[in-house]
Design a protein around this motif. Structure first.
Motif, PDB file in Angstrom:
ATOM      1  N   SER A   1      27.439 -56.399  -7.941  1.00  0.00           N
ATOM      2  CA  SER A   1      27.517 -56.481  -9.877  1.00  0.00           C
ATOM      3  C   SER A   1      27.047 -57.859 -10.165  1.00  0.00           C
ATOM      4  O   SER A   1      26.291 -57.970 -11.257  1.00  0.00           O
ATOM      5  N   THR A   2      26.553 -58.427  -9.291  1.00  0.00           N
ATOM      6  CA  THR A   2      26.274 -59.906  -9.468  1.00  0.00           C
ATOM      7  C   THR A   2      24.477 -59.533  -9.475  1.00  0.00           C
ATOM      8  O   THR A   2      23.830 -60.503 -10.032  1.00  0.00           O
TER       9      THR A   2
ATOM     10  N   ASN B   1      24.235 -50.784  -9.294  1.00  0.00           N
ATOM     11  CA  ASN B   1      22.988 -49.949  -8.402  1.00  0.00           C
ATOM     12  C   ASN B   1      22.682 -49.529  -7.115  1.00  0.00           C
ATOM     13  O   ASN B   1      22.165 -48.313  -6.734  1.00  0.00           O
TER      14      ASN B   1
ATOM     15  N   ASP C   1      30.028 -46.353 -18.686  1.00  0.00           N
ATOM     16  CA  ASP C   1      28.801 -46.782 -18.578  1.00  0.00           C
ATOM     17  C   ASP C   1      28.068 -46.401 -17.741  1.00  0.00           C
ATOM     18  O   ASP C   1      26.538 -46.885 -17.378  1.00  0.00           O
TER      19      ASP C   1
ATOM     20  N   LYS D   1      28.825 -52.146 -15.099  1.00  0.00           N
ATOM     21  CA  LYS D   1      27.596 -51.460 -15.468  1.00  0.00           C
ATOM     22  C   LYS D   1      26.450 -51.748 -14.974  1.00  0.00           C
ATOM     23  O   LYS D   1      25.180 -51.510 -14.752  1.00  0.00           O
ATOM     24  N   ASN D   2      26.356 -53.188 -14.071  1.00  0.00           N
ATOM     25  CA  ASN D   2      25.035 -53.574 -13.055  1.00  0.00           C
ATOM     26  C   ASN D   2      24.976 -53.019 -12.246  1.00  0.00           C
ATOM     27  O   ASN D   2      23.905 -53.719 -11.374  1.00  0.00           O
TER      28      ASN D   2
ATOM     29  N   LYS E   1      31.521 -56.208 -15.369  1.00  0.00           N
ATOM     30  CA  LYS E   1      29.937 -55.909 -14.424  1.00  0.00           C
ATOM     31  C   LYS E   1      29.734 -54.613 -13.865  1.00  0.00           C
ATOM     32  O   LYS E   1      28.490 -54.154 -12.839  1.00  0.00           O
TER      33      LYS E   1
ATOM     34  N   PRO F   1      22.446 -57.462  -7.884  1.00  0.00           N
ATOM     35  CA  PRO F   1      22.290 -55.707  -8.077  1.00  0.00           C
ATOM     36  C   PRO F   1      21.032 -55.742  -6.538  1.00  0.00           C
ATOM     37  O   PRO F   1      20.657 -54.549  -6.572  1.00  0.00           O
ATOM     38  N   GLU F   2      20.432 -55.912  -7.512  1.00  0.00           N
ATOM     39  CA  GLU F   2      18.667 -56.073  -6.921  1.00  0.00           C
ATOM     40  C   GLU F   2      18.389 -56.593  -5.410  1.00  0.00           C
ATOM     41  O   GLU F   2      17.446 -55.474  -4.638  1.00  0.00           O
TER      42      GLU F   2
END
Length: 708
Positions: free
Chosen positions: A588-589, A641, A670, A638-639, A636, A591-592
């Motif tokens: 969540s911090t 992926n 979310d 919502k972050n 977090k 995500p990429e």
């Protein structure tokens, strides 16, 4: 149909290196991969004889000559039991050199020439002094004392009972090394016990779905910032109680001002004094206090320690029998070391020092000239055995092989049995003379995984942003080819008291080696906050759990991405408990970076965790609102992926089920899609044969979401 063709092509590329000789996960719990051992290896008390079972015979060997001193056969044990035959020699524990205790039989059997051959012991005991035949019994939610002195007639430990009053159990959520609810004095004349009053703590429901109509039971779970339980320490007088056949006890006169958490309870060798290490609610001060056993009155404060972050006494003082001195373990200089005190609380000397940690205090020789301990010197990923000359203050390393050593000392400390392992060595057992270092190999275990195709394990260090060295472990796939690209399976825990990267055989455990066989680069890193690296390294995370841990884990990720064999689009995560919190924090911090993730029993919001552990590292929510908010996963969600699968035990009483349920609720709000699986009858992890199910779920999830 197209999706399955793509996945099949992808898997064939990644797993082309895997042959049929992979670890059989189902066989892990049937004993297929057990490492060879000497069954029931132990020292015979008050002798220099070591003993173990072989072919249903107990052999006792002389430590000096190695010659067999005695053989005790299965038939001889059966004869002692008046012909009650045994089909195999049971697991045993020595009581003294002439008596053996068999837990499965609940009997003590004499192997000497005494007339009494068998003593049948009371049932349901939770603590015992087998030498003095003194037992603490738990029956029908009550705790009793039974002693041979009154023919084992039960006496209530303490009549000061009531609703939500607990005896016979650990207190303070088993923190500070507390692992029992009572402590028997050295000569068996007294029992110090905890009395825990939980009436002021809120009830918390635990659901049981096994009935047609689901039921629930309640536990007491003091959450951070809320009211905690109250604990007293009592002293039960064994001799006076058995004389009148009722409980004669009194409470120790503790004071809340000295600290409400009562830890490291210890009797002096002469049974005249009781020592308690008090820790305050803020957990930044410790007072080691001496009390009079007869009156319960406070005698004096012997040691006071303060740390602006936290103190954490976890070991009891070790008292000398031949002098009025004791040894105390402390991190006051930044590393866990040994300090010699007199009974007035005056520091005589610091016994060990250096940028390494004492890991265990193994005791003194009978003349109290030498002290034995284990430590991380010279490597924090190993464990080494030392003797300390108390006159010269010189320490000598008794084990020289690089790796992990665990000792088992004879009573007089003349010899010890060394259990040794490292990355290449499943187990070696040696008999070593404590003074001249002469050794004899007792066992060199075979590799139980020799029929499987294991990948290479490598331990390395990288540096974080602060210049700290971080220990990492990589398990490579079998037939690793550096010109190919491999997905990464990153396993994380990262919390206090943990150390995952060690110089030991199968350091990563069975499942991580299995995942490497499936074609993954399996990576693990011990970040700041983990154990055996000193106070600064461990305490740096105070009031901001997850922040520095993530920085260090991301240093590991960036190291991986710099390697030509790593597939950057297929980095997956797995972890449980604190590791589950770390998985959720990372995806969540950052995500990429992550494609898929699995986690179990995750802490989602530290305000919903218990007082003792949670407040040590975060302070209270009232004192540290920003810290609690910034470390919460909920804002977090919502972050996220990554393709995420969360597990939780339906009866989890450590990280409450509510944590992951709140995360699911936030995910719905979310619009984040999450996979979820509950183990309804498991607590804080999945144990036993069901663990294979968990492993297969984890494996399947990550394979499903591999990117082309």
């Amino acid at each position: 149909m197209k999706r399955f063709v793509v996945i099949a092509l992808l898997l064939s590329a990644y797993w082309g290196c895997v042959n049929a000789q992979t670890i059989d996960l189902d066989a892990v719990f049937t004993g297929k991969y057990q490492i060879d051992q000497l069954k029931n290896l132990s020292w015979r008390p008050s002798t220099q004889q070591y003993s173990y079972l072989q072919n249903d015979t107990l052999f006792c060997f002389d430590g000096k000559s190695g010659q067999i001193k005695e053989q005790i056969t299965l038939s001889a044990i059966s004869d002692k039991r008046d012909g009650k035959r045994l089909t195999k020699f049971p697991y045993f524990e020595w009581v003294d050199k002439d008596h053996i205790y068999f837990p499965s039989l609940n009997e003590i059997i004499s192997i000497g020439s005494t007339d009494v051959k068998v003593k049948v012991l009371p049932d349901n005991w939770i603590d015992a002094d087998l030498k003095h035949l003194l037992f603490v019994i738990k029956e029908d939610n009550q705790v009793y004392v039974k002693s041979e002195k009154n023919n084992f007639q039960p006496i209530l430990l303490c009549p000061d009972t009531g609703t939500n009053i607990v005896f016979g159990s650990t207190v303070h959520r088993s923190e500070w090394g507390i692992d029992e609810g009572q402590y028997i004095s050295p000569k068996g004349n007294y029992i110090a016990f905890y009395r825990m009053d939980e009436s002021m703590v809120e009830d918390y429901p635990i659901i049981d779905i096994n009935e047609h109509i689901a039921t629930y039971s309640t536990i007491k779970y003091p959450m951070a910032g809320q009211t905690s339980h109250q604990v007293k320490v009592g002293i039960f007088d064994v001799n006076r109680s058995v004389e009148v056949n009722r409980s004669i006890y009194h409470y120790v006169q503790t004071d809340l001002e000295d600290g409400e958490f009562l830890t490291n309870i210890t009797f002096s060798p002469d049974e005249k004094s009781l020592f308690i290490a008090h820790v305050n609610r803020e957990q930044n001060q410790m007072n080691l206090i001496e009390y009079d056993v007869q009156t319960g009155k406070k005698v004096k404060i012997l040691i006071q320690e303060y740390d602006e972050r936290y103190v954490e006494p976890q070991t009891r003082p070790l008292f000398f029998n031949n002098s009025s001195s004791f040894i105390w373990q402390s991190r006051r200089d930044g590393w866990n070391h040994l300090y010699l005190y007199n009974r007035n609380g005056d520091l005589i000397s610091q016994l060990t020092e250096g940028k390494w940690e004492v890991t265990e205090l193994c005791g003194l020789d009978p003349k109290e000239r030498y002290l034995f301990y284990t430590s991380t010197n010279p490597s924090p990923i190993g464990n080494y055995i030392y003797s300390l000359n108390l006159k010269s203050k010189k320490s000598t390393c008794l084990t020289h092989k690089d790796g992990t050593h665990y000792p088992l000392f004879s009573d007089d400390k003349s010899y010890f049995i060394d259990y040794f392992t490292n990355l290449e060595t499943p187990r070696q057992i040696e008999l070593i003379n404590s003074y001249n270092g002469k050794s004899k190999l007792l066992l060199n275990a075979k590799n139980p995984y020799s029929s499987t195709h294991l990948g290479r394990t490598e331990i390395l260090t990288i540096q974080n942003n602060e210049g700290d060295s971080l220990y990492c472990r990589i398990i490579f796939p079998p037939n690793f080819n550096s010109s190919k690209k491999y997905p990464v399976f990153l396993y994380v825990y990262g919390g206090p008291h943990s150390q995952l990267v060690t110089n030991s055989f199968m350091s990563g455990g069975v499942f991580l080696n299995y995942m490497a066989q499936q074609g993954y680069i399996v990576f693990t890193l011990d970040n700041r906050g983990t154990a055996k690296r000193g106070a600064q390294f461990e305490q740096a995370i105070h009031r901001k759990l997850g922040v520095l841990e993530m920085e260090d884990q991301m240093a590991g990720v960036r190291y991986l991405l710099s390697q030509p064999y790593v597939d950057a689009k297929n980095i997956s995560l797995d972890g449980w408990s604190y590791g589950g919190f770390m998985v959720l924090s990372l995806i969540s911090t950052y995500p990429e970076y992550f494609n898929s993730a699995t986690c179990g029993g995750p802490v989602v919001d530290w305000s919903g965790y218990e007082i003792m552990y949670g407040e040590r590292y975060m302070d209270t929510p009232q004192e540290n609102p920003e810290g609690y908010h910034s470390t919460s996963i909920l804002p977090k969600v919502k972050n996220i992926n990554a393709n995420l699968l969360i597990f939780h035990g339906g009866k989890d009483d450590v990280v409450l089920w509510q944590h992951s349920l709140k995360l699911l609720n936030q995910a719905v709000e979310d619009g984040i899609l999450i996979n979820y699986f509950v183990y309804p009858n498991h607590e804080h992890n999945v144990r036993g044969l069901d663990r294979v199910h968990l492993w297969k779920m984890i494996e399947q999830h990550h394979k499903t979401y591999l990117k082309q």
